[in-house]
Enzyme design. Structure first.
Site, short mmCIF file in Angstrom:
data_model
loop_
_atom_site.label_atom_id
_atom_site.label_comp_id
_atom_site.label_asym_id
_atom_site.label_seq_id
_atom_site.Cartn_x
_atom_site.Cartn_y
_atom_site.Cartn_z
N ALA A 30 -7.17 -6.80 2.22
CA ALA A 30 -5.97 -6.86 3.04
C ALA A 30 -5.24 -5.53 3.11
O ALA A 30 -4.21 -5.42 3.76
CB ALA A 30 -5.02 -7.94 2.50
N GLY A 31 -5.77 -4.51 2.46
CA GLY A 31 -5.10 -3.21 2.40
C GLY A 31 -5.43 -2.30 3.56
O GLY A 31 -6.14 -2.66 4.50
N ILE A 33 -7.29 0.40 3.72
CA ILE A 33 -8.72 0.63 3.87
C ILE A 33 -9.45 -0.68 4.08
O ILE A 33 -10.36 -0.78 4.92
CB ILE A 33 -9.29 1.35 2.62
CG1 ILE A 33 -8.66 2.72 2.45
CG2 ILE A 33 -10.82 1.46 2.70
CD1 ILE A 33 -9.01 3.41 1.13
N ARG A 112 -2.35 6.94 -2.15
CA ARG A 112 -1.60 8.15 -2.47
C ARG A 112 -0.44 8.35 -1.52
O ARG A 112 -0.49 7.97 -0.35
CB ARG A 112 -2.52 9.37 -2.38
CG ARG A 112 -3.34 9.60 -3.61
CD ARG A 112 -3.81 11.04 -3.69
NE ARG A 112 -4.65 11.41 -2.58
CZ ARG A 112 -4.87 12.66 -2.21
NH1 ARG A 112 -4.28 13.65 -2.85
NH2 ARG A 112 -5.68 12.93 -1.21
N SER A 149 -11.92 2.97 -4.92
CA SER A 149 -10.61 3.11 -5.56
C SER A 149 -10.51 4.42 -6.32
O SER A 149 -11.34 4.74 -7.16
CB SER A 149 -10.38 1.94 -6.54
OG SER A 149 -10.54 0.69 -5.90
N ASP A 181 -16.48 12.70 2.08
CA ASP A 181 -16.53 14.15 1.90
C ASP A 181 -17.57 14.77 2.83
O ASP A 181 -17.36 15.86 3.39
CB ASP A 181 -16.85 14.48 0.45
CG ASP A 181 -15.81 13.94 -0.51
OD1 ASP A 181 -14.62 13.95 -0.15
OD2 ASP A 181 -16.18 13.50 -1.61
N HIS A 208 -15.20 13.54 -6.40
CA HIS A 208 -14.46 13.10 -5.21
C HIS A 208 -12.97 13.35 -5.41
O HIS A 208 -12.15 12.47 -5.26
CB HIS A 208 -14.73 11.62 -4.95
CG HIS A 208 -14.07 11.08 -3.71
ND1 HIS A 208 -14.31 11.60 -2.45
CD2 HIS A 208 -13.16 10.09 -3.54
CE1 HIS A 208 -13.59 10.94 -1.56
NE2 HIS A 208 -12.87 10.02 -2.20
#
Length: 341
Positions: A30-31, A33, A112, A149, A181, A208
């Site tokens: 649900a986020g 991403i 972030r 994550s 990346d 990463h």
């Protein structure tokens, strides 16, 4: 080697590899991403069941996705099996989401914000990953784990330690997703060269996060000045910061990360279905450097990582970055291991 052309949506939708039945669970669906990642997975011809799991909102996300006319069955679960699920009346809880999963993609956690590093996220996201991987150990120990994550340099070692403690660790099946990346490197170098990024293929190694991301631009044959090389390298290393700052506190790199996570998942499923040419970067347990975990090209097969490949020659400039990177990478790996100890 992984390339954006090889992983383009068109080539996947009309792949000569016959799709097989596969269940994919998205933990954190649900986020920021998780939602676009789940939508892309719903479109995949390789996925027959898509299980969406999060602490809030997943029955609604799954209901919405279920209206897309594709063959995959879509379910939505919350931590409390009694709190509701999709389909209505269906089984909820983490067990329902994970049972029978072939691939588990984990974008769960807090994003972030401006001024934050991936390491600032450690305490919150480390606990989340630990809990979810404990569920994987119990309910789908043979699944390939695709960990998004952050900080990935630490959360992948956390997952490995959790699985070791449960007696079900298989290094072929625990992967940190570093595909973004490569996507960034191909995009930025393509812009520099005036080429379609689909025709560019940059090997990116290391980890990463920040300086642990090392694009091997010297291997591409691209012509650039020392200043241009420095600028491109740093833009690839800190591409996430570019998005965080542009969103001005409203989020981090969610759409591009969802796309990259989908490419990774799709390629894992292609290999599971029998494709023999799936090579892409992943952050995995490795012995090609002195770091216990390292991102490099990997060949995937039916059971996950079939072979961790080398990364070729580095220029003196890249060797300098490699030497700077290794202490940071090893410290971040140890931090993850210590969290579980």
């Amino acid at each position: 080697m992984f390339s954006s052309r090889a992983a383009s949506i068109a080539s996947r939708m009309y792949s000569t590899t016959a799709p097989s039945a596969a269940k994919v669970a998205v933990l954190g669906a649900a986020g920021g991403i998780g939602q676009p990642l789940s939508l892309l997975c719903k479109l995949s011809p390789h996925i027959t069941e898509l299980a969406c799991y999060d602490v809030v909102g997943t029955p609604g996300v799954a209901a919405d996705l279920s209206h897309c006319p594709t063959k995959s069955k879509t379910t939505g679960s919350l931590p409390d099996p009694e709190a509701g699920a999709w389909p209505v009346g269906g089984e909820g809880g983490l067990k329902a989401a994970l049972s029978g999963a072939d691939v588990v993609v984990i974008p769960a956690g807090v994003p972030r914000k401006p001024g934050m590093t991936r390491d600032d996220l450690f305490n919150t996201n480390a606990s989340i990953v630990q809990t979810l991987v404990e569920g994987c150990a119990e309910h789908c120990p043979d699944a390939v784990l695709a960990i998004i994550s952050n900080p990935v340099n630490s959360t992948v070692p956390i997952a490995a330690e959790v699985l070791k403690a449960k007696g079900v660790y298989n290094p072929k099946k625990v992967c940190g997703v570093t595909t973004l990346d490569v996507c960034r490197a191909n995009t930025f170098l393509g812009e520099h060269m005036g080429k379609d990024p689909a025709d560019v293929d940059v090997t990116v190694i290391g980890g990463h996060a920040g300086i642990t991301i090392l694009p091997l631009l010297s291997q591409t044959g691209a012509t650039m000045t020392d200043e241009e090389r420095e600028a491109l390298t740093k833009r690839i290393q800190f591409g996430g910061d570019e998005v965080v700052q542009a969103k001005a506190g409203a989020g981090s790199a969610t759409l591009s990360m969802a796309y990259a996570g989908y490419l990774f998942t799709e390629n894992v499923l292609k290999a599971k279905a029998g494709a023999t040419d799936v090579v892409m970067p992943a952050y995995v347990e490795s012995n090609i450097t002195e770091a216990e975990f390292f991102a490099s090209p990997c060949k995937f097969g039916k059971d996950g990582v079939e072979e961790v490949l080398g990364f070729g020659e580095m220029s003196d400039y890249e060797k300098g970055w490699f030497d700077k990177m290794m202490p940071d990478l090893k410290a971040q790996i140890q931090k993850g291991k210590d969290f579980v100890a």
